[in-house]
Design a protein around this motif. Sequence first.
Motif, short mmCIF file in Angstrom:
data_model
loop_
_atom_site.label_atom_id
_atom_site.label_comp_id
_atom_site.label_asym_id
_atom_site.label_seq_id
_atom_site.Cartn_x
_atom_site.Cartn_y
_atom_site.Cartn_z
N PHE A 21 -51.83 141.94 10.34
CA PHE A 21 -50.50 141.95 9.76
C PHE A 21 -49.95 140.54 9.52
N ARG A 22 -50.72 139.52 9.89
CA ARG A 22 -50.24 138.15 9.71
C ARG A 22 -50.25 137.76 8.24
N LEU A 23 -49.29 136.93 7.87
CA LEU A 23 -49.12 136.53 6.48
C LEU A 23 -49.14 135.02 6.32
N ASP A 24 -49.76 134.33 7.25
CA ASP A 24 -49.82 132.88 7.19
C ASP A 24 -50.47 132.42 5.89
N GLY A 25 -49.82 131.46 5.23
CA GLY A 25 -50.36 130.94 3.98
C GLY A 25 -50.00 131.77 2.77
N ARG A 26 -49.32 132.90 2.95
CA ARG A 26 -48.93 133.75 1.82
C ARG A 26 -47.52 133.36 1.34
N ARG A 27 -47.29 133.49 0.05
CA ARG A 27 -45.97 133.24 -0.54
C ARG A 27 -45.45 134.57 -1.09
N VAL A 28 -44.31 134.99 -0.61
CA VAL A 28 -43.76 136.30 -0.97
C VAL A 28 -42.32 136.13 -1.44
N ALA A 29 -42.01 136.64 -2.62
CA ALA A 29 -40.64 136.64 -3.12
C ALA A 29 -39.98 137.97 -2.78
N GLY A 49 -45.25 134.95 9.35
CA GLY A 49 -45.87 133.73 8.87
C GLY A 49 -45.78 133.45 7.40
N ALA A 50 -45.22 134.38 6.61
CA ALA A 50 -45.16 134.17 5.17
C ALA A 50 -44.12 133.12 4.79
N GLU A 51 -44.40 132.39 3.72
CA GLU A 51 -43.37 131.60 3.08
C GLU A 51 -42.58 132.56 2.20
N VAL A 52 -41.28 132.67 2.44
CA VAL A 52 -40.47 133.68 1.77
C VAL A 52 -39.47 133.03 0.82
N LEU A 53 -39.45 133.52 -0.41
CA LEU A 53 -38.48 133.09 -1.40
C LEU A 53 -37.44 134.19 -1.52
N VAL A 54 -36.24 133.92 -1.07
CA VAL A 54 -35.16 134.92 -1.10
C VAL A 54 -34.40 134.75 -2.41
N ALA A 55 -34.50 135.75 -3.28
CA ALA A 55 -33.83 135.69 -4.58
C ALA A 55 -32.71 136.71 -4.63
N ASP A 56 -31.53 136.26 -5.02
CA ASP A 56 -30.38 137.14 -5.09
C ASP A 56 -29.31 136.44 -5.92
N ARG A 57 -28.40 137.22 -6.51
CA ARG A 57 -27.28 136.59 -7.22
C ARG A 57 -26.16 136.21 -6.25
N ASP A 58 -26.27 136.67 -5.01
CA ASP A 58 -25.30 136.35 -3.97
C ASP A 58 -25.81 135.14 -3.18
N ASP A 59 -25.30 133.96 -3.53
CA ASP A 59 -25.77 132.74 -2.88
C ASP A 59 -25.51 132.75 -1.38
N GLU A 60 -24.32 133.18 -0.98
CA GLU A 60 -23.98 133.18 0.44
C GLU A 60 -24.84 134.16 1.22
N SER A 79 -46.62 131.02 13.94
CA SER A 79 -45.46 130.29 13.47
C SER A 79 -44.66 131.15 12.50
N THR A 80 -43.37 130.82 12.36
CA THR A 80 -42.52 131.50 11.40
C THR A 80 -42.61 130.78 10.06
N GLY A 81 -42.71 131.55 8.98
CA GLY A 81 -42.85 130.96 7.66
C GLY A 81 -41.57 130.32 7.16
N ARG A 82 -41.72 129.39 6.22
CA ARG A 82 -40.58 128.72 5.62
C ARG A 82 -39.85 129.66 4.69
N VAL A 83 -38.52 129.51 4.60
CA VAL A 83 -37.70 130.38 3.75
C VAL A 83 -36.86 129.51 2.82
N SER A 84 -36.85 129.87 1.54
CA SER A 84 -36.03 129.17 0.56
C SER A 84 -35.19 130.19 -0.20
N THR A 85 -34.08 129.75 -0.79
CA THR A 85 -33.19 130.65 -1.52
C THR A 85 -33.18 130.30 -3.00
N HIS A 86 -33.00 131.33 -3.82
CA HIS A 86 -33.05 131.16 -5.27
C HIS A 86 -32.04 132.12 -5.90
N ARG A 87 -31.13 131.57 -6.66
CA ARG A 87 -30.15 132.41 -7.35
C ARG A 87 -30.82 133.12 -8.52
#
Length: 280
Positions: A21-29, A49-60, A79-87
């Motif tokens: 179930f590990r997702l290390d090295g994976r990029r998921v939107a 472990g996934a790198e997660v791209l959080v996309a939403d029109r709600d920035d907050e 490890s916990t994957g990195r998370v970024s936000t995207h409008r």
Amino acid sequence: MTAEQRTPEGQPAPAGYAGLFRLDGRRVAVVGGGSGIGRESARALAAHGAEVLVADRDDEGAAETARLASLEAPAPGASTGRVSTHRLDVLDGDAVREAVRGWGELDGLVVTVGANVRKRISDYTASDFDKVLALNLRAYLTLVQAVAPGMAERGRGSVVGLSSMRAFQVEAGQSVYAASKAGLVQLLRTAAAEWGPSGVRFNAVAPGVVRTPLTDQIADDPQWYDAYARASALQRWAGAGEIAGAVTYLVSDASTYVTGSVLTVDGGWTAVDGRYDPSV
């Protein structure tokens, strides 16, 4: 899991099960990750472990999801994957395509956006219809069209869409919502057929009654809330976090032979047909 850890048939070798179930090295939107099931899915994916791209029109909302995901405690030695936000406005096709190009290579796409207008069929307007279909079906089509070709070129990828038990079992006032969720199932199944030979998987998760902003209208009514709780085999509502496990499973290597499927997570509602259990 690497190719060396797999048998020719694609089954995990015994040494590979620990990381199933590990997702290390994976990029998921996660599109719609600013609240509800999308938020909890993003947190779960990051915890695995996934790198997660959080996309939403709600920035907050997206920022809060990223904050919560960063606090997830990973498994020992992981490890916990990195998370970024995207409008992102999923109803703007050009914006979706531009965003996907900017995201780069994706191993997974989770789409949780949705809308509902509860009205009898005789009261439905064309505007109501367009609102529900645009978010519940057209947005998914646009995202699949934007993401799937790149996944196919790389020979791998998993797309998960949020359907509903209403795709199979309806009630008065749910006509267009139910139709859109049933349509989404068939859209994803067709995508599974078209991109399956290229190694890309498409599946739907069909939740039952879940406490999210979308269900506040009925959950705030005590009588309605109680009636819905009693209609499932578990006789309660779900929390949004209880759907995140299904999403994580479908993105992970635990489901490499699962495509064109619907994973129902409804507390047994459809199993018991949402009916009262008489004392006989």
